[in-house]
Motif scaffolding. Structure first.
Motif, PDB file in Angstrom:
ATOM      1  N   TYR A 150       9.939 -27.663  32.506  1.00 23.07           N
ATOM      2  CA  TYR A 150       8.509 -27.429  32.322  1.00 23.07           C
ATOM      3  C   TYR A 150       8.116 -26.080  32.908  1.00 23.07           C
ATOM      4  N   LYS A 151       6.950 -25.643  32.533  1.00 24.08           N
ATOM      5  CA  LYS A 151       6.379 -24.391  33.047  1.00 24.08           C
ATOM      6  C   LYS A 151       4.892 -24.630  33.321  1.00 24.08           C
ATOM      7  N   VAL A 152       4.419 -24.037  34.394  1.00 27.56           N
ATOM      8  CA  VAL A 152       2.973 -24.103  34.672  1.00 27.56           C
ATOM      9  C   VAL A 152       2.449 -22.673  34.762  1.00 27.56           C
ATOM     10  N   TYR A 153       1.459 -22.368  33.935  1.00 29.31           N
ATOM     11  CA  TYR A 153       0.853 -21.036  33.932  1.00 29.31           C
ATOM     12  C   TYR A 153      -0.604 -21.133  34.363  1.00 29.31           C
ATOM     13  N   ALA A 154      -1.048 -20.094  35.051  1.00 30.05           N
ATOM     14  CA  ALA A 154      -2.454 -20.068  35.494  1.00 30.05           C
ATOM     15  C   ALA A 154      -3.079 -18.713  35.164  1.00 30.05           C
ATOM     16  N   TRP A 155      -4.373 -18.774  34.803  1.00 25.95           N
ATOM     17  CA  TRP A 155      -5.130 -17.551  34.508  1.00 25.95           C
ATOM     18  C   TRP A 155      -6.321 -17.435  35.457  1.00 25.95           C
ATOM     19  N   ASP A 156      -6.547 -16.247  35.903  1.00 26.56           N
ATOM     20  CA  ASP A 156      -7.731 -15.973  36.722  1.00 26.56           C
ATOM     21  C   ASP A 156      -8.974 -16.098  35.822  1.00 26.56           C
ATOM     22  N   PRO A 157      -9.943 -16.958  36.199  1.00 27.29           N
ATOM     23  CA  PRO A 157     -11.119 -17.143  35.319  1.00 27.29           C
ATOM     24  C   PRO A 157     -11.965 -15.885  35.178  1.00 27.29           C
ATOM     25  N   GLU A 162     -10.707 -13.046  34.486  1.00 24.16           N
ATOM     26  CA  GLU A 162     -10.052 -12.198  33.488  1.00 24.16           C
ATOM     27  C   GLU A 162      -9.942 -12.847  32.113  1.00 24.16           C
ATOM     28  N   ALA A 163      -9.879 -14.169  32.099  1.00 30.24           N
ATOM     29  CA  ALA A 163      -9.742 -14.863  30.810  1.00 30.24           C
ATOM     30  C   ALA A 163     -10.604 -16.116  30.815  1.00 30.24           C
ATOM     31  N   THR A 164     -11.080 -16.463  29.653  1.00 36.36           N
ATOM     32  CA  THR A 164     -11.855 -17.706  29.537  1.00 36.36           C
ATOM     33  C   THR A 164     -10.946 -18.782  28.964  1.00 36.36           C
ATOM     34  N   ILE A 165     -11.349 -20.021  29.195  1.00 32.88           N
ATOM     35  CA  ILE A 165     -10.531 -21.126  28.664  1.00 32.88           C
ATOM     36  C   ILE A 165     -10.532 -21.091  27.142  1.00 32.88           C
ATOM     37  N   SER A 166     -11.618 -20.586  26.585  1.00 30.48           N
ATOM     38  CA  SER A 166     -11.685 -20.485  25.130  1.00 30.48           C
ATOM     39  C   SER A 166     -10.626 -19.514  24.609  1.00 30.48           C
ATOM     40  N   GLU A 167     -10.465 -18.388  25.309  1.00 31.09           N
ATOM     41  CA  GLU A 167      -9.440 -17.408  24.895  1.00 31.09           C
ATOM     42  C   GLU A 167      -8.047 -17.995  25.045  1.00 31.09           C
ATOM     43  N   LYS A 180      -8.602 -20.385  41.918  1.00 33.75           N
ATOM     44  CA  LYS A 180      -9.966 -20.590  42.405  1.00 33.75           C
ATOM     45  C   LYS A 180     -10.741 -21.469  41.422  1.00 33.75           C
ATOM     46  N   ASP A 181     -11.941 -21.753  41.812  1.00 31.09           N
ATOM     47  CA  ASP A 181     -12.778 -22.626  40.982  1.00 31.09           C
ATOM     48  C   ASP A 181     -12.857 -22.085  39.548  1.00 31.09           C
ATOM     49  N   GLY A 182     -12.537 -22.935  38.575  1.00 26.64           N
ATOM     50  CA  GLY A 182     -12.598 -22.521  37.178  1.00 26.64           C
ATOM     51  C   GLY A 182     -11.302 -21.944  36.647  1.00 26.64           C
ATOM     52  N   ALA A 183     -10.283 -21.804  37.517  1.00 33.15           N
ATOM     53  CA  ALA A 183      -9.002 -21.251  37.055  1.00 33.15           C
ATOM     54  C   ALA A 183      -8.420 -22.124  35.940  1.00 33.15           C
ATOM     55  N   ILE A 184      -7.769 -21.473  34.999  1.00 34.62           N
ATOM     56  CA  ILE A 184      -7.255 -22.184  33.816  1.00 34.62           C
ATOM     57  C   ILE A 184      -5.747 -22.373  33.986  1.00 34.62           C
TER      58      ILE A 184
END
Lengths: 160, 524
Positions: B22-29, B31-36, B89-93
């Protein structure tokens, strides 16, 4: 009795508005406080039946004109009593019943039925023909009749 | 059922050795939105995600949330000063990918997409030297913003497909793009009412009530896309577990609740229906008329606010213009429209003519010299009758007669009042032979339903669905990433289950055991 049922009852009890249909002429009656108030009988639909002596809320400028057959909204006061507070745009009507049976792994639709009734004054013809063989004179003019969804006569409705 | 690549499907179904990974990836909210992230094909690489996989252990997965421990000896994720704290952080995807070591990562399945809500837990102990961090990521369906604020949508006219309204509402109030939806654009059901609008409901309730018309229940799938569970269970099993498949455990859990045995669907009929009141007095009019008026027009409305409709109206004359000494005119009634009628009072032409002539005659007679007629022979006394005054008196009588015919007339208009109302109708699906004191009713009120046919289907489907829910089952099987909530699986004994929840614990190199929570499917 389940928690779900108790919650359902609580939800039912907490309802603060209903719609109904006026099923009697307006009349005056003396309420618990000894005041004369205008009231009428309101049909609340198939399961709830006819609620008698529902007073018209005071100082209600919305309610200009209402006669038998009109849909009205009822609101619940703090003391739990219902009063007519306005005219409703929707009217309780007929109900489709679908009877289903369930076994371990299957279900089936057994039959469908149209239920519901209307209450209206009897026509001249009905006044003369409903009480066979006596004809006119037995039922007073203005007597109310209850008819099923298909229009078949069910019973005479007692009025005050 | 989730679509996965053919390569991964071959590994899962091929029966060969599986090496799950498995892989777990995270995005800084910021810089990117969950929609993107969700709209991207595969993994969004601009901005590039932070790969959390090396730090992740003890992964607990369910269709609603993902929980794992972070191994963070360098303090990279410390909420105050960690170098990578922004990606948690809060909202991270966050996204979870599941696959197999033998398959390229591009072919792996995305089984979870969600966001961090609030602050992650992080703990450092001097006595043990341990640095632990526990993180829970919630699926998009748990977003409280969808369920708290109230919205009012635009109006949709009759004939609009419900799917079009749904897409519009999802776009406007949930911020979803077309790529984030797996629900068909057209649902095959149209609005039946003239105007349709969501007013003061939460966006999620609005989506649910629109989908209820087609017996769908919305949820966000592993990729974070809006999908649906079809409550109508007349469809083939997504996966059949044959005798050879290893079902590790089958449990029939206790369900000590009363079952819903009656479903009432209340809706507003789309057709305005006429509702008659009793025959009664609708209006009244009165007029004072006579020789001075040739024509009177009286309008009568059926109510003060001029909104009451009536039919079969007729005039009752309480007091006629002809109730005086002379019949001076005629009275007619016409219903002009459904709201009002008109009473016309016509005064006969001879009345004013005669009055004029009489006045003229009275005046003319005043000029007639009075010839005196003396009665008696040679009498010095007697009576005189001025001839001119007799003619004047005759004219005066005529005038007075006409004046005496001036009067007030009173009329009433009777008829059958009626109004148009949308009838509130109901469809009730109930177990046969049920006494009413045993009823356990589920109420569904939905004004997007416009006909009894639609409501009947919803009532029947919901009752059979509720019956299914009362027969829960749990099955543990070797993981199959294709399975999703709402899928039907077939058991070796021929029975079927509809999946209501999924969960598993994921470890590297080990085939997870998938715990399927479901309900027994009842067939028609």
């Amino acid at each position: 009795m389940s928690i779900r049922q108790i919650i359902d009852w609580a939800i039912e009890d907490s309802r603060s508005q209903m719609t109904g249909t006026i099923v009697s002429p307006f009349y005056e009656y003396s309420d618990y406080g000894g005041h004369w108030v205008w009231a009428c009988d309101v049909d609340l639909g198939e399961n709830l039946g006819v609620l008698r002596c529902v007073p018209v809320a005071a100082n209600n400028r919305e309610l200009i004109y209402a006669e038998q057959g009109r849909a009205v909204t009822l609101s619940r006061l703090n003391n739990g009593k219902w009063v007519i507070t306005g005219l409703a745009k929707s009217l309780n009507s007929t109900v489709h019943y679908i009877f289903m049976s369930f076994t371990d792994d299957t279900y089936q639709v057994l039959r469908k039925q149209l239920r519901g009734y209307i209450i209206r004054p009897l026509t001249y013809g009905e006044l003369g023909t409903l009480v066979v063989p006596y004809g006119y004179g037995v039922l007073p003019y203005g007597a109310q009749g209850k008819f099923d969804a298909e229009g078949n006569f069910l019973e005479i409705v007692e009025t005050y | 059922m989730r679509n996965i690549s053919a390569a991964l499907e071959n590994i899962i179904l091929g029966g060969g050795t599986r090496r799950p990974d498995y892989k777990v990836y995270a995005w800084d909210p910021a810089e990117a939105t969950i929609s993107e992230v969700v709209s991207a094909n595969g993994i969004l690489d601009d901005p590039a995600p932070v790969d959390l996989t090396p730090y992740v252990s003890d992964v607990s997965w369910s269709d609603r949330q993902l929980t794992f421990a972070l191994v963070d000896p360098a303090g990279l994720f410390h909420p105050d000063f960690g170098e990578l704290r922004h990606c948690l952080k809060d909202g991270a995807i966050l996204r979870l990918l599941e696959g197999d070591e033998t398959v390229p990562e591009v072919d792996w399945a995305i089984t979870f997409t969600g966001q961090v809500h609030g602050q992650i837990g992080w703990k450092q102990s001097r006595s043990t030297g341990q640095i632990t961090s526990r993180l829970t990521v919630f699926g998009r369906g748990e977003t409280q913003a969808y369920k708290r604020r109230k919205i009012t949508s635009q109006e949709y006219t009759v004939g609009t497909d419900i799917g079009i309204a749904l897409y519009d509402i999802c776009k406007t109030f949930l911020g979803l793009t077309g790529k984030e939806m797996r629900i068909p654009f057209t649902l095959g059901r149209q609005f039946k009412h003239k105007t349709n609008q969501l007013a003061q409901v939460t966006p999620w309730d609005g989506v649910c009530s629109l989908l209820k018309v087609v017996c769908y229940q919305p949820f966000f799938d592993g990729e974070g896309k809006l999908s649906y569970v079809n409550k109508s269970l007349h469809r083939p099993a997504a996966r059949l577990f044959e005798d050879g498949d290893r079902i590790k455990e089958l449990e029939v859990p206790e369900c000590s609740q009363d079952t819903v045995n009656k479903v009432t669907v209340t809706f507003l009929d789309s057709q305005l229906e006429r509702v008659d009141g009793p025959y009664q007095k609708l209006g009244q009019a009165q007029v004072t008329t006579g020789f001075f008026s040739m024509h009177e027009t009286l309008e009568t409305w059926w109510s003060e606010d001029r909104k009451q409709r009536a039919d079969g109206t007729s005039m009752k004359v309480i007091k006629s213009v002809n109730s005086g000494i002379l019949p001076v005119g005629s009275e007619h009634y016409t219903q002009l429209d459904e709201f009002h009628g008109q009473i016309e009072v016509e005064i006969s032409v001879w009345v004013p003519i005669l009055a004029t002539v009489m006045i003229a005659e009275y005046l003319a007679a005043a000029f007639i010299p009075d010839d005196v007629i003396v009665l008696g022979f040679g009498a010095s006394e007697g009576i005189t009758i001025p001839v001119g005054r007799i003619i004047q008196a005759q004219a005066m009588i005529g005038i007075l007669l006409i004046m005496m015919s001036i009067g007030s007339a009173q009329y009433e208009v009777w008829g059958t009042p009626y109004d148009f109302a949308y009838l509130e109708k109901k469809s009730v699906a109930v177990e046969d032979g049920l006494d009413y004191w045993l009823e356990n009713n589920l109420d569904i009120k939905n004004d997007f339903i416009g006909t009894h046919d639609q409501a009947d289907i919803i009532a029947m489907t919901e009752l059979s669905w509720q019956k299914c829910l009362s027969m829960p089952r749990k099955v543990s099987v070797a993981d199959d990433p294709r399975l999703e909530v709402g899928d039907i699986i077939g058991l070796p004994d021929g029975r079927k289950l509809v999946i209501s929840a999924l969960s598993k614990n994921i470890k590297r190199g080990e085939i997870p055991t998938l715990l399927i929570e479901g309900c027994k499917v009842l067939t028609a």
